[in-house]
Design a protein around this motif. Structure first.
Motif, PDB file in Angstrom:
ATOM      1  N   UNK A  46       0.846  -1.193   0.000  1.00  0.00           N
ATOM      2  CA  UNK A  46       0.000   0.000   0.000  1.00  0.00           C
ATOM      3  C   UNK A  46       0.881   1.243   0.000  1.00  0.00           C
ATOM      4  N   UNK A  47       0.368   2.303  -0.577  1.00  0.00           N
ATOM      5  CA  UNK A  47       0.987   3.612  -0.412  1.00  0.00           C
ATOM      6  C   UNK A  47       0.211   4.348   0.667  1.00  0.00           C
ATOM      7  N   UNK A  48       0.933   4.826   1.678  1.00  0.00           N
ATOM      8  CA  UNK A  48       0.321   5.619   2.743  1.00  0.00           C
ATOM      9  C   UNK A  48       0.592   7.091   2.484  1.00  0.00           C
ATOM     10  N   UNK A  49      -0.441   7.868   2.390  1.00  0.00           N
ATOM     11  CA  UNK A  49      -0.326   9.314   2.200  1.00  0.00           C
ATOM     12  C   UNK A  49      -0.988   9.994   3.388  1.00  0.00           C
ATOM     13  N   UNK A  50      -0.163  10.455   4.319  1.00  0.00           N
ATOM     14  CA  UNK A  50      -0.670  11.016   5.576  1.00  0.00           C
ATOM     15  C   UNK A  50      -1.610  10.027   6.277  1.00  0.00           C
ATOM     16  N   UNK A  51      -1.267   8.738   6.170  1.00  0.00           N
ATOM     17  CA  UNK A  51      -2.041   7.702   6.848  1.00  0.00           C
ATOM     18  C   UNK A  51      -3.155   7.089   6.030  1.00  0.00           C
TER      19      UNK A  51
ATOM     20  N   UNK B  88       3.344   1.400  10.539  1.00  0.00           N
ATOM     21  CA  UNK B  88       3.489   1.891   9.176  1.00  0.00           C
ATOM     22  C   UNK B  88       3.890   3.359   9.180  1.00  0.00           C
ATOM     23  N   UNK B  89       4.579   3.741   8.125  1.00  0.00           N
ATOM     24  CA  UNK B  89       4.962   5.135   7.953  1.00  0.00           C
ATOM     25  C   UNK B  89       3.741   5.984   7.632  1.00  0.00           C
ATOM     26  N   UNK B  90       3.842   7.280   7.922  1.00  0.00           N
ATOM     27  CA  UNK B  90       2.758   8.206   7.606  1.00  0.00           C
ATOM     28  C   UNK B  90       2.640   8.403   6.099  1.00  0.00           C
ATOM     29  N   UNK B  91       3.752   8.729   5.465  1.00  0.00           N
ATOM     30  CA  UNK B  91       3.777   8.903   4.003  1.00  0.00           C
ATOM     31  C   UNK B  91       4.944   8.113   3.444  1.00  0.00           C
ATOM     32  N   UNK B  92       4.638   6.969   2.879  1.00  0.00           N
ATOM     33  CA  UNK B  92       5.667   6.077   2.323  1.00  0.00           C
ATOM     34  C   UNK B  92       4.993   4.776   1.897  1.00  0.00           C
ATOM     35  N   UNK B  93       5.730   3.944   1.173  1.00  0.00           N
ATOM     36  CA  UNK B  93       5.264   2.616   0.806  1.00  0.00           C
ATOM     37  C   UNK B  93       5.164   1.745   2.053  1.00  0.00           C
ATOM     38  N   UNK B  94       4.068   1.000   2.180  1.00  0.00           N
ATOM     39  CA  UNK B  94       3.842   0.122   3.333  1.00  0.00           C
ATOM     40  C   UNK B  94       3.899  -1.326   2.863  1.00  0.00           C
ATOM     41  N   UNK B  95       4.954  -2.047   3.199  1.00  0.00           N
ATOM     42  CA  UNK B  95       5.041  -3.456   2.798  1.00  0.00           C
ATOM     43  C   UNK B  95       4.178  -4.327   3.704  1.00  0.00           C
ATOM     44  N   UNK B  96       3.651  -5.428   3.174  1.00  0.00           N
ATOM     45  CA  UNK B  96       2.842  -6.334   4.001  1.00  0.00           C
ATOM     46  C   UNK B  96       3.702  -7.271   4.830  1.00  0.00           C
ATOM     47  N   UNK B  97       3.061  -7.978   5.737  1.00  0.00           N
ATOM     48  CA  UNK B  97       3.675  -9.061   6.501  1.00  0.00           C
ATOM     49  C   UNK B  97       2.644 -10.182   6.536  1.00  0.00           C
ATOM     50  N   UNK B  98       2.900 -11.260   5.824  1.00  0.00           N
ATOM     51  CA  UNK B  98       1.918 -12.329   5.694  1.00  0.00           C
ATOM     52  C   UNK B  98       2.539 -13.681   6.022  1.00  0.00           C
ATOM     53  N   UNK B  99       1.685 -14.596   6.507  1.00  0.00           N
ATOM     54  CA  UNK B  99       2.106 -15.958   6.804  1.00  0.00           C
ATOM     55  C   UNK B  99       1.022 -16.927   6.330  1.00  0.00           C
ATOM     56  N   UNK B 100       1.431 -18.150   6.071  1.00  0.00           N
ATOM     57  CA  UNK B 100       0.519 -19.232   5.723  1.00  0.00           C
ATOM     58  C   UNK B 100       1.221 -20.538   6.050  1.00  0.00           C
TER      59      UNK B 100
ATOM     60  N   UNK C  61      15.233   2.019   5.929  1.00  0.00           N
ATOM     61  CA  UNK C  61      15.706   2.911   6.985  1.00  0.00           C
ATOM     62  C   UNK C  61      15.283   4.345   6.693  1.00  0.00           C
ATOM     63  N   UNK C  62      14.769   5.028   7.716  1.00  0.00           N
ATOM     64  CA  UNK C  62      14.413   6.458   7.628  1.00  0.00           C
ATOM     65  C   UNK C  62      13.610   6.756   6.361  1.00  0.00           C
ATOM     66  N   UNK C  63      12.581   5.952   6.113  1.00  0.00           N
ATOM     67  CA  UNK C  63      11.840   6.083   4.860  1.00  0.00           C
ATOM     68  C   UNK C  63      10.606   6.970   4.966  1.00  0.00           C
ATOM     69  N   UNK C  64      10.163   7.275   6.182  1.00  0.00           N
ATOM     70  CA  UNK C  64       8.930   8.050   6.350  1.00  0.00           C
ATOM     71  C   UNK C  64       9.164   9.508   5.950  1.00  0.00           C
ATOM     72  N   UNK C  65       8.467   9.972   4.940  1.00  0.00           N
ATOM     73  CA  UNK C  65       8.671  11.330   4.446  1.00  0.00           C
ATOM     74  C   UNK C  65       8.167  12.387   5.428  1.00  0.00           C
ATOM     75  N   UNK C  66       7.240  12.013   6.305  1.00  0.00           N
ATOM     76  CA  UNK C  66       6.749  12.957   7.307  1.00  0.00           C
ATOM     77  C   UNK C  66       7.581  12.937   8.583  1.00  0.00           C
ATOM     78  N   UNK C  67       8.183  11.781   8.891  1.00  0.00           N
ATOM     79  CA  UNK C  67       8.999  11.626  10.103  1.00  0.00           C
ATOM     80  C   UNK C  67      10.311  10.927   9.738  1.00  0.00           C
ATOM     81  N   UNK C  68      11.185  11.599   8.991  1.00  0.00           N
ATOM     82  CA  UNK C  68      12.399  10.939   8.489  1.00  0.00           C
ATOM     83  C   UNK C  68      13.362  10.510   9.589  1.00  0.00           C
ATOM     84  N   UNK C  69      13.179  11.000  10.815  1.00  0.00           N
ATOM     85  CA  UNK C  69      14.084  10.612  11.891  1.00  0.00           C
ATOM     86  C   UNK C  69      13.724   9.241  12.470  1.00  0.00           C
ATOM     87  N   UNK C  70      12.553   8.702  12.121  1.00  0.00           N
ATOM     88  CA  UNK C  70      12.103   7.431  12.687  1.00  0.00           C
ATOM     89  C   UNK C  70      12.560   6.256  11.816  1.00  0.00           C
ATOM     90  N   UNK C  71      12.922   5.184  12.499  1.00  0.00           N
ATOM     91  CA  UNK C  71      13.334   3.948  11.826  1.00  0.00           C
ATOM     92  C   UNK C  71      12.413   2.840  12.327  1.00  0.00           C
TER      93      UNK C  71
END
Length: 311
Positions: free
Chosen positions: A106-111, A154-166, A183-193
């Protein structure tokens, strides 16, 4: 602040859509003693606009995976950055004994979340084919059951990868496809990892399964390469090593005594892994292409053979 953000994001995250592909047949018989399971993990670099590969080369990628099934007796795959159209082509080539579960990025744009398409119309963000998204996939021979897509931080504005199991039904092994945030991918909070948070969520999931194999693109170099790397891995303690708890990693068969390994990315670093709770037999890391040629993806595939306990 970090603790509050983690709580808010986890509570607010919606369950990612899980799309079944293929028969998803259930196989009742348990594996006999001495059964082995070969699991392949690969970031397929199926989305050209993300910059890892100049072209998709779908037919060649599908052919390579079919070749690994035939040559290395691969019975399960954990795929990242794979388009639904590629996954359908793969299942057609593998035959009716195989099934898959797909979870989209998913793409997250401001959530606010939107599903990421495989390809977009030129000059726009509109999907070229609304029925062809990009995601991770778990592909299994001889039965797939109990698929779950888990919400993660998930990041506020950034690509959100899934986590799936089966579950690989016949083998009674839980499989999880991993693609950690960068690393540091959130465009709204770049200081967060968010990588350590992702690993903590992953640990909570995999430790509930007595027989588990999980792997993919962790977007992190091995922990023994320095404090900055160790900081990402330490909270979850997924990566076993001398005096360190966790799970055995595929490539440590080739690098005994260290939490390091063979480079899996074109940049010359290892960021792709397969871990398991089962005894490891052997590990293959795709070699670099011969000089003057290129691999099909900017990531190398890994194949991990594990010994499965009798059901």
């Amino acid at each position: 602040m970090r603790r509050f953000w983690k709580f808010w994001a986890t509570a607010a995250a919606i369950a990612l859509t899980l799309i079944g592909v293929g028969p998803s047949t259930t196989v009742a018989a348990a594996p006999p003693p001495g059964t082995n399971l070969q699991v392949l993990s690969w970031n397929m670099c199926d989305v050209v606009r993300w910059g890892g590969c100049a072209e998709r080369r779908t037919a060649q990628k599908v052919a390579l995976l079919k070749q690994k099934v035939q040559e290395n007796y691969v019975q399960a795959m954990l795929l990242q950055e794979v388009c639904q159209s590629t996954l359908s082509a793969l299942l057609t080539q593998l035959g009716p004994a195989w099934s898959a579960e797909f979870a989209p990025y998913h793409w997250s744009q401001k959530g606010a979340l939107t599903v990421s398409p495989c390809e977009t119309k030129p000059g726009t963000s509109e999907p070229l084919d609304p029925n062809d998204d990009v995601g991770t996939a778990i592909v299994v021979k001889a039965g797939l059951s109990d698929p779950v897509a888990y919400p993660t931080v998930r990041a506020s504005t950034e690509l959100v990868p899934p986590l799936q199991c089966a579950t690989a039904t016949y083998f009674e092994v839980r499989l999880c496809a991993v693609h950690s945030p960068r690393q540091a991918s959130d465009r709204d909070f770049p200081q967060l990892d968010y990588r350590d948070d992702y690993q903590l969520a992953l640990k909570d999931i995999v430790e509930d399964s007595p027989q588990v194999v999980f792997g993919g693109d962790f977007n992190a170099t091995p922990p023994d390469l320095g404090p900055a790397n160790a900081k990402v891995w330490k909270p979850a303690e997924l990566y076993a090593g001398p005096g360190t708890p966790g799970y055995a990693e595929c490539d440590q068969q080739n690098h005994p005594g260290t939490r390091n390994g063979t480079a899996t990315h074109d940049s010359g670093v290892k960021i792709d892994y397969i871990f398991g709770s089962l005894p490891g037999r052997w590990c293959i890391v795709e070699p670099k292409a011969p000089e003057g040629q290129t691999n099909l993806s900017d990531h190398r595939y890994l194949i991990y053979s594990v010994a499965v306990a009798a059901g």
